[in-house]
Write an enzyme that holds these catalytic residues in place. Structure first.
Site, PDB file in Angstrom:
ATOM      1  N   ASP A   7       0.770  -1.105   0.130  1.00 59.32           N
ATOM      2  CA  ASP A   7      -0.213  -0.103  -0.083  1.00 59.32           C
ATOM      3  C   ASP A   7       0.960   1.142  -0.017  1.00 59.32           C
ATOM      4  O   ASP A   7       1.873   1.136   0.560  1.00 59.32           O
ATOM      5  CB  ASP A   7      -1.157   0.044   1.336  1.00 59.32           C
ATOM      6  CG  ASP A   7      -1.930   1.176   1.231  1.00 59.32           C
ATOM      7  OD1 ASP A   7      -2.668   1.032   0.186  1.00 59.32           O
ATOM      8  OD2 ASP A   7      -1.786   2.009   1.898  1.00 59.32           O
ATOM      9  N   GLU A   9       1.003   5.842   0.095  1.00 61.02           N
ATOM     10  CA  GLU A   9       0.332   7.082   0.650  1.00 61.02           C
ATOM     11  C   GLU A   9       1.025   8.150  -0.237  1.00 61.02           C
ATOM     12  O   GLU A   9       2.070   7.946  -0.435  1.00 61.02           O
ATOM     13  CB  GLU A   9       0.374   7.307   2.170  1.00 61.02           C
ATOM     14  CG  GLU A   9      -0.311   6.408   2.956  1.00 61.02           C
ATOM     15  CD  GLU A   9      -2.088   6.173   2.888  1.00 61.02           C
ATOM     16  OE1 GLU A   9      -2.731   7.297   2.223  1.00 61.02           O
ATOM     17  OE2 GLU A   9      -2.606   5.505   3.157  1.00 61.02           O
ATOM     18  N   HIS A  57      -4.200  11.123   5.129  1.00 59.77           N
ATOM     19  CA  HIS A  57      -3.241  10.315   5.773  1.00 59.77           C
ATOM     20  C   HIS A  57      -2.733  10.784   7.199  1.00 59.77           C
ATOM     21  O   HIS A  57      -2.033  10.439   7.996  1.00 59.77           O
ATOM     22  CB  HIS A  57      -2.173   9.999   4.706  1.00 59.77           C
ATOM     23  CG  HIS A  57      -1.480  11.108   4.176  1.00 59.77           C
ATOM     24  ND1 HIS A  57      -0.833  12.112   4.798  1.00 59.77           N
ATOM     25  CD2 HIS A  57      -1.667  11.415   2.858  1.00 59.77           C
ATOM     26  CE1 HIS A  57      -0.622  13.110   3.994  1.00 59.77           C
ATOM     27  NE2 HIS A  57      -0.852  12.734   2.777  1.00 59.77           N
ATOM     28  N   HIS A 152      -5.447   6.897   7.333  1.00 60.60           N
ATOM     29  CA  HIS A 152      -4.947   6.043   6.429  1.00 60.60           C
ATOM     30  C   HIS A 152      -3.343   5.970   6.658  1.00 60.60           C
ATOM     31  O   HIS A 152      -2.686   6.826   6.829  1.00 60.60           O
ATOM     32  CB  HIS A 152      -4.882   6.276   4.888  1.00 60.60           C
ATOM     33  CG  HIS A 152      -6.411   6.124   4.363  1.00 60.60           C
ATOM     34  ND1 HIS A 152      -6.689   5.583   3.045  1.00 60.60           N
ATOM     35  CD2 HIS A 152      -7.597   6.499   5.003  1.00 60.60           C
ATOM     36  CE1 HIS A 152      -7.857   5.575   2.921  1.00 60.60           C
ATOM     37  NE2 HIS A 152      -8.504   6.179   3.992  1.00 60.60           N
ATOM     38  N   ASP A 157      -2.705  -0.345   6.652  1.00 62.63           N
ATOM     39  CA  ASP A 157      -3.480  -0.792   5.410  1.00 62.63           C
ATOM     40  C   ASP A 157      -3.091  -1.989   4.953  1.00 62.63           C
ATOM     41  O   ASP A 157      -3.961  -2.660   4.613  1.00 62.63           O
ATOM     42  CB  ASP A 157      -3.862   0.380   4.456  1.00 62.63           C
ATOM     43  CG  ASP A 157      -4.570   1.491   5.005  1.00 62.63           C
ATOM     44  OD1 ASP A 157      -4.997   1.460   6.258  1.00 62.63           O
ATOM     45  OD2 ASP A 157      -4.763   2.844   4.391  1.00 62.63           O
TER      46      ASP A 157
END
Length: 237
Positions: A7, A9, A57, A152, A157
């Site tokens: 994942d 960001e 985030h 997030h 995640d």
């Protein structure tokens, strides 16, 4: 095959528009089990995050100022992902950002480093047509505890997605159960072979068969006639 749940960001939504990756989280699975051999990077994107991205985030621009740039971790990340199946939720988004970062370094695209990319969002849409299939929605549906996810975060995640993926792909053909002996030093595992047992077969009655057919009709309607149960149970020609 070795699997990596990944994942990212980012500073915003557009890799082509100049947005950059600020965090990467990777969780390793071998034989569908977590190994603990994970990777986590915070990155200096050389630009500020959009205000809307900051709300998602919560990673401040100031926090990222002294973090390494993508160029400093690119080889380590690609070596880690080499030859693995990469599992991503909404893969098109993350892969586009990884491709752009690699392009800026004159390197080939992300997919050239890994065996394949699996998109759990596409899987979920096929399994649950017409339903919400965000990571949070899947956690709720599949019983994965996401109570710690207030913002997030790439590593968190990825860890949640690993649990979601295991639940999404849990088949009914596993007839072996691992029993962990916690009292024995070293953790001896006993394999119980259920194929040695004679199981009683209970056939559905008329009411249950009718209810089953009604569910299949609803699935037919939702999937456009692509209900896997009907396909799998069709007689061989």
């Amino acid at each position: 095959m070795r699997q990596i749940v990944l994942d990212t960001e980012t500073t915003g939504l557009s890799a082509e528009g100049g947005d950059r990756i600020i965090e990467i989280g990777c969780v390793e699975l071998v034989a569908r089990k977590l190994t603990g051999n994970n990777k986590h990077f915070y990155l200096n994107p050389e630009r500020d995050s959009h205000e809307d991205a900051l709300k998602v985030h919560g990673i401040s621009n100031e926090f990222l100022r002294d973090k390494p740039k993508f160029a400093a971790i690119a080889d380590e990340l690609m070596d880690y992902c080499a030859g693995a199946e990469i599992i991503i939720h909404n893969a098109a988004f993350d892969v586009a950002f990884l491709n752009k970062e690699l392009e800026l370094l004159g390197k080939p695209g992300f997919r050239t480093f890994c065996a394949q990319v699996t998109d759990t969002l596409a899987m979920a849409k096929e399994m649950y047509p017409g339903k919400r299939n965000s990571l949070d929605a899947l956690c709720d549906r599949l019983g994965v505890d996401n109570s710690s996810r207030t913002l997030h975060g790439a590593l968190l995640d990825a860890e949640l997605l690993a649990d979601v993926y295991i639940n999404l792909t849990r088949g009914q053909d596993a007839l072996l159960i691992d029993i962990q002996d916690n009292d024995t030093m070293g953790g001896i595992v006993t394999r119980v072979d259920l194929t040695q047992f004679t199981l009683q077969v209970l056939l559905a009655n008329d009411q249950e068969t009718s209810a089953h057919e009604e569910v299949l009709k609803q699935l037919d309607k939702a999937s456009g006639g692509k209900t896997l149960w009907r396909i799998q149970t069709q007689p061989m020609a």
